[in-house]
Structures are given as structure tokens and as C-alpha cells.
Design an enzyme around this catalytic site. Structure first.
Site, PDB file in Angstrom:
ATOM      1  N   ARG A  21     -25.607  30.602  18.572  1.00  0.00           N
ATOM      2  CA  ARG A  21     -24.549  30.804  19.579  1.00  0.00           C
ATOM      3  C   ARG A  21     -23.732  32.089  19.348  1.00  0.00           C
ATOM      4  O   ARG A  21     -22.552  32.138  19.676  1.00  0.00           O
ATOM      5  CB  ARG A  21     -23.595  29.601  19.634  1.00  0.00           C
ATOM      6  CG  ARG A  21     -24.204  28.280  20.083  1.00  0.00           C
ATOM      7  CD  ARG A  21     -24.692  28.335  21.531  1.00  0.00           C
ATOM      8  NE  ARG A  21     -24.932  27.008  22.071  1.00  0.00           N
ATOM      9  CZ  ARG A  21     -26.089  26.335  21.941  1.00  0.00           C
ATOM     10  NH1 ARG A  21     -27.108  26.882  21.298  1.00  0.00           N
ATOM     11  NH2 ARG A  21     -26.218  25.141  22.483  1.00  0.00           N
ATOM     12  N   SER A  45     -21.529  22.025  26.052  1.00  0.00           N
ATOM     13  CA  SER A  45     -20.890  21.776  24.753  1.00  0.00           C
ATOM     14  C   SER A  45     -19.604  22.582  24.671  1.00  0.00           C
ATOM     15  O   SER A  45     -19.639  23.798  24.792  1.00  0.00           O
ATOM     16  CB  SER A  45     -21.791  22.228  23.608  1.00  0.00           C
ATOM     17  OG  SER A  45     -23.018  21.580  23.657  1.00  0.00           O
ATOM     18  N   GLU A  89     -16.881  26.608  21.552  1.00  0.00           N
ATOM     19  CA  GLU A  89     -17.987  27.468  21.965  1.00  0.00           C
ATOM     20  C   GLU A  89     -17.608  28.161  23.277  1.00  0.00           C
ATOM     21  O   GLU A  89     -18.018  29.283  23.557  1.00  0.00           O
ATOM     22  CB  GLU A  89     -19.241  26.607  22.174  1.00  0.00           C
ATOM     23  CG  GLU A  89     -20.454  27.408  22.554  1.00  0.00           C
ATOM     24  CD  GLU A  89     -21.561  26.588  23.173  1.00  0.00           C
ATOM     25  OE1 GLU A  89     -21.912  26.857  24.340  1.00  0.00           O
ATOM     26  OE2 GLU A  89     -22.071  25.695  22.501  1.00  0.00           O
TER      27      GLU A  89
HETATM   28  N1  EPU Z   1     -24.279  12.866  18.421  1.00  0.00           N
HETATM   29  C1  EPU Z   1     -23.469  11.779  18.326  1.00  0.00           C
HETATM   30  N2  EPU Z   1     -22.601  11.515  19.352  1.00  0.00           N
HETATM   31  C2  EPU Z   1     -22.554  12.274  20.457  1.00  0.00           C
HETATM   32  C3  EPU Z   1     -23.386  13.403  20.562  1.00  0.00           C
HETATM   33  C4  EPU Z   1     -24.251  13.679  19.520  1.00  0.00           C
HETATM   34  O1  EPU Z   1     -23.482  11.040  17.336  1.00  0.00           O
HETATM   35  O2  EPU Z   1     -21.759  11.950  21.350  1.00  0.00           O
HETATM   36  C5  EPU Z   1     -25.246  13.115  17.350  1.00  0.00           C
HETATM   37  C6  EPU Z   1     -26.643  12.681  17.767  1.00  0.00           C
HETATM   38  O3  EPU Z   1     -26.881  11.353  17.510  1.00  0.00           O
HETATM   39  C7  EPU Z   1     -27.529  13.569  16.941  1.00  0.00           C
HETATM   40  C8  EPU Z   1     -26.730  14.835  16.840  1.00  0.00           C
HETATM   41  O4  EPU Z   1     -25.374  14.499  17.123  1.00  0.00           O
HETATM   42  O5  EPU Z   1     -27.680  13.051  15.652  1.00  0.00           O
HETATM   43  C9  EPU Z   1     -27.224  15.942  17.733  1.00  0.00           C
HETATM   44  O6  EPU Z   1     -27.103  15.549  19.086  1.00  0.00           O
HETATM   45  P1  EPU Z   1     -27.912  16.254  20.285  1.00  0.00           P
HETATM   46  O7  EPU Z   1     -29.331  16.332  19.952  1.00  0.00           O
HETATM   47  O8  EPU Z   1     -27.503  15.595  21.554  1.00  0.00           O
HETATM   48  O9  EPU Z   1     -27.437  17.740  20.264  1.00  0.00           O
HETATM   49  P2  EPU Z   1     -26.035  18.411  20.004  1.00  0.00           P
HETATM   50  O10 EPU Z   1     -26.043  19.019  18.644  1.00  0.00           O
HETATM   51  O11 EPU Z   1     -24.958  17.451  20.317  1.00  0.00           O
HETATM   52  C10 EPU Z   1     -26.877  20.750  20.850  1.00  0.00           C
HETATM   53  C11 EPU Z   1     -26.410  21.841  21.776  1.00  0.00           C
HETATM   54  C12 EPU Z   1     -26.636  21.449  23.230  1.00  0.00           C
HETATM   55  C13 EPU Z   1     -28.102  21.181  23.452  1.00  0.00           C
HETATM   56  C14 EPU Z   1     -28.533  20.070  22.472  1.00  0.00           C
HETATM   57  C15 EPU Z   1     -30.005  19.793  22.530  1.00  0.00           C
HETATM   58  C16 EPU Z   1     -24.627  22.951  20.581  1.00  0.00           C
HETATM   59  C17 EPU Z   1     -23.170  23.250  20.510  1.00  0.00           C
HETATM   60  N3  EPU Z   1     -25.016  22.136  21.552  1.00  0.00           N
HETATM   61  O12 EPU Z   1     -26.048  19.609  21.089  1.00  0.00           O
HETATM   62  O13 EPU Z   1     -26.264  22.571  24.027  1.00  0.00           O
HETATM   63  O14 EPU Z   1     -28.377  20.785  24.778  1.00  0.00           O
HETATM   64  O15 EPU Z   1     -28.231  20.470  21.115  1.00  0.00           O
HETATM   65  O16 EPU Z   1     -30.708  20.808  21.899  1.00  0.00           O
HETATM   66  O17 EPU Z   1     -25.396  23.475  19.772  1.00  0.00           O
HETATM   67  C18 EPU Z   1     -24.535  23.595  25.319  1.00  0.00           C
HETATM   68  O18 EPU Z   1     -24.495  24.475  24.465  1.00  0.00           O
HETATM   69  O19 EPU Z   1     -23.781  23.624  26.328  1.00  0.00           O
HETATM   70  C19 EPU Z   1     -25.427  22.444  25.119  1.00  0.00           C
HETATM   71  C20 EPU Z   1     -25.393  21.385  25.926  1.00  0.00           C
END
Ligand code: EPU
Length: 335
Positions: free
Chosen positions: A160, A235, A331
Site C-alpha cells: 500500500r 479498508s 489507509e
Molecule cells: N478478519 C477478522 N475480522 C474481520 C476482518 C478480517 O478477524 O472483520 C481476519 C480474517 O479472519 C483473516 C484476516 O483478518 O484472518 C484477513 O482478512 P481478509 O482476508 O478479509 O483480508 P484483510 O487483511 O482484512 C486485505 C485488504 C483488502 C483485500 C483483502 C483480500 C488491506 C488493508 N486490505 O484485507 O483490501 O480485499 O485483504 O485480499 O490490506 C482495500 O484495500 O480497500 C481492501 C478491501
């Protein structure tokens, strides 16, 4: 060129925040953009409005980058280099590439915003980032008014992050982005857990670009709110990258805390998990809230002001710092 006074920006930011621009112009050519820059010192550049939170009216000329067009600039049997103008809608561009059977950005389906902003924060999802396929981008130097080309390496991409958010911040306006995409033997990336599960559900073994894209769309639609229905900027926070020491301290108190190793000395912790553990998931404070399916996403239920969303984000940051000893950083650009 039509300069509009007191333009509402509600329809130009995916958070759906009501704020005004004292003056607003939409530019459809680089020449127009140069003209504007040569006549105005203070301008505010607006792309797809999907990664910003407006907390005030903008007392500058808002320049909406509405440059359109996509073309193949080079190709051989295996690869193509496609150049898209900055004002192209990102998701429409992804779908167009898939229709041409150009592979490499299918995992980035349904990300809101325009092509021009993708290199600034190195957008990423489901195991793929823009840095994996971006060949080069063109940007207008605000001082010299010359178009300069940046190679992938010159963009200094990180999670990012890019040169445009750091040492070159506010100095360039991205006008087009070129991607090097595969024409055959596509190297589809389905290892990200949720994609694999989604494809298995549908009994798909060797997915096509379209099938990967559809799987990503299904996952995103099940977790992330559609900005047309519920204002948001994806995010709101970055996943924090912390030292092993900080991680170990937090883990001692919260043994179930997930993490991903990023280097020998640092790990990444999912901010969504931290926010959920802190009890914010699905909570609503007036019209500002934390999304019920993805705690990383802050939402505007209708008439929230930018200040209310910022207040909620500060509350979340302070609670996480106290409970876990981890700082989480926005972000989204707060204006
Ligand atoms: N998690 C939770 N609770 C939540 C959300 C997530 O416990 O409410 C945990 C999940 O269980 C998992 C981990 O966090 O263990 C990761 O969750 P997820 O795969 O949904 O991805 P994220 O890290 O929450 C990132 C990106 C997203 C992207 C997803 C999928 C960032 C800041 N965000 O989210 O990007 O879609 O991975 O690759 O890196 C964006 O930047 O706008 C965005 C949506």
C-alpha cells in the site's frame, strides 16, 4: 473547459460525504490539465474518490481527472502491454482485459476507483498487487508540466505504498498506467484461501481468468459493502506491520492473534481481527459505523460527516493501541 462554482462532491467520493469544492473542473485531455496547472497554483486532484475521506469543503480548484482510453502499445505471442488512461474506471478495465484474454489483474476485480490511482497506493487483493503487472506509468510533473515515465522499479512499490505517497508526494499527476499482461499460459493465482474455497464450491479445477474474477467478485460482494448502497472507502486502515517484539508482547496476552511473517524481524497482523476483538465490528455511532462483515471497513449510513468518521477511526486506533500495544494507521487519505 467548464469551471463550476460551489460543486457538491457527494457523488465524487465513495464515502458519500457531503462537502463542496469552491471551484470544480473535469479534464478530458493532458493539454487541458497543463493549461489548468499553468494558470492555478493551488489545485486539488480528484480521481475516482474511492480512497479519501472529506472532512471539509475544498477551498481550491478541484480538478477531476477524466482522461479516457485504453490501447495495446506492444505485444508478442505471450505478452501484451496495455495502456489505460488515468480516468478509466478500474473494474471496467479489468473486465475488458479479461474479455481480451489478458491475464494478471483478474484478482483485482471489483476494486472501486480509477486506473490513475492504482499505482499511488499499490492496490492489492487476494494475493496480487498492482506492482506484479504494472509495466510503467506516465505522470505530469506539476512544476515543469512535462510528462515523465516511471518504470515499475522507480515507483518503489511496497504494501500500500509507492514513491507517489512518499518522497514525490503531491508533485505528480498520474495520467496513464501500462500493464504487462499474459496472452497465454496464464499464471492464475488462486492460493489465497478464500479463492480456493470459492472455486472448490463450484467444482472448478483449472480456472479461466473469468472464473477467477467471478470468484473474487463473489467473495468481495459477500464481505464488502457496495459504495453505491453504503458509503465506504474499502479498508479504512492498513494491516499493521510490527516488530517481532511488539507482536510477541501482544501474543502473550492474545495467543489466538493471527499473523503473517513479512521478514525475519517483522510480522503483519490483520487489523480487521484487532478491530473485531476490540468489539467494534458492526457497531454504529450515529451514521458512522464499522461494517458488519469486514471490520476494516468504516461506513457512512447516510449523513455522517467526515469528522464523525474520523472520530470513530481515532476511537478505534486508541482502543487497539491500549488493548494490543499496536498502532494502526489509516489507509484512506483524510482531507
Ligand atoms: N478478519 C477478522 N475480522 C474481520 C476482518 C478480517 O478477524 O472483520 C481476519 C480474517 O479472519 C483473516 C484476516 O483478518 O484472518 C484477513 O482478512 P481478509 O482476508 O478479509 O483480508 P484483510 O487483511 O482484512 C486485505 C485488504 C483488502 C483485500 C483483502 C483480500 C488491506 C488493508 N486490505 O484485507 O483490501 O480485499 O485483504 O485480499 O490490506 C482495500 O484495500 O480497500 C481492501 C478491501
Amino acid at each position: 473547459m467548464n469551471i463550476i462554482q460551489n460543486q457538491s462532491l457527494k457523488n465524487y467520493n465513495t464515502f458519500g460525504i457531503e462537502a463542496k469544492a469552491i471551484a470544480f473542473v473535469s479534464v478530458t485531455s493532458v493539454e487541458e490539465l497543463k493549461d489548468i496547472l499553468s494558470q492555478n497554483n493551488e489545485i486539488f486532484i480528484l480521481g475516482g474518490g474511492s480512497n479519501m475521506l472529506l472532512t471539509q469543503d475544498i477551498q481550491k480548484l478541484v480538478v477531476h481527472i477524466n482522461l479516457k482510453g485504453r490501447e495495446i502499445v506492444e505485444e508478442n505471442n505471450d505478452f501484451t502491454i496495455v495502456k489505460a488512461q488515468a480516468g478509466e474506471n478500474w473494474h471496467e478495465f479489468v473486465l475488458w482485459c479479461i474479455d481480451q484474454n489478458f491475464g494478471g489483474i483478474e484478482n483485482l476485480s471489483l476494486i472501486p476507483g480509477n486506473v490513475g490511482t492504482t499505482p499511488i497506493q499499490n492496490i492489492g487483493a487476494y494475493g496480487v498487487e498492482i506492482k506484479d503487472t504494472m509495466f510503467s506509468c506516465e505522470a505530469l510533473n506539476k512544476k515543469t508540466l512535462a510528462i515523465e515515465t516511471f518504470t515499475n522499479a522507480q515507483c518503489k512499490f511496497e504494501y500500500r505504498e509507492s514513491v507517489f505517497k512518499n518522497e514525490l508526494k503531491d508533485q505528480y499527476i498520474i495520467t496513464s498506467v501500462s500493464f504487462k499482461l499474459s496472452k497465454r499460459n496464464h499464471n492464475v493465482s488462486t492460493t489465497y484461501g478464500a479463492i480456493e474455497t470459492e472455486l472448490q464450491k463450484q467444482n472448478i479445477q483449472n480456472p479461466t481468468l473469468k472464473e477467477v474474477s467471478n470468484a473474487v467478485i463473489a467473495i468481495r460482494q459477500s464481505k464488502l459493502p457496495d459504495p453505491k448502497e453504503l458509503g465506504n472507502s474499502g479498508s479504512f486502515f492498513k494491516n499493521p506491520i510490527v516488530s517481532n517484539e511488539i507482536y510477541e508482547k501482544a501474543k502473550a496476552l492474545h495467543p489466538e492473534m493471527p499473523h503473517y511473517v513479512v521478514s525475519e524481524t517483522h510480522v503483519k497482523v490483520p487489523a480487521g481481527w484487532l478491530i473485531e476483538q476490540a468489539g467494534f465490528k458492526g457497531k454504529r455511532f450515529g451514521d458512522a459505523g464499522v461494517h458488519k462483515n469486514q471490520a476494516l471497513v468504516l461506513v457512512n449510513y447516510g449523513t455522517a460527516s467526515g469528522a464523525e468518521i474520523v472520530a470513530l477511526s481515532k476511537n478505534i486506533q486508541e482502543t487497539i493501541a491500549t488493548q494490543f500495544g499496536i498502532e494502526i494507521e489509516a489507509e484512506v487519505n483524510i482531507i
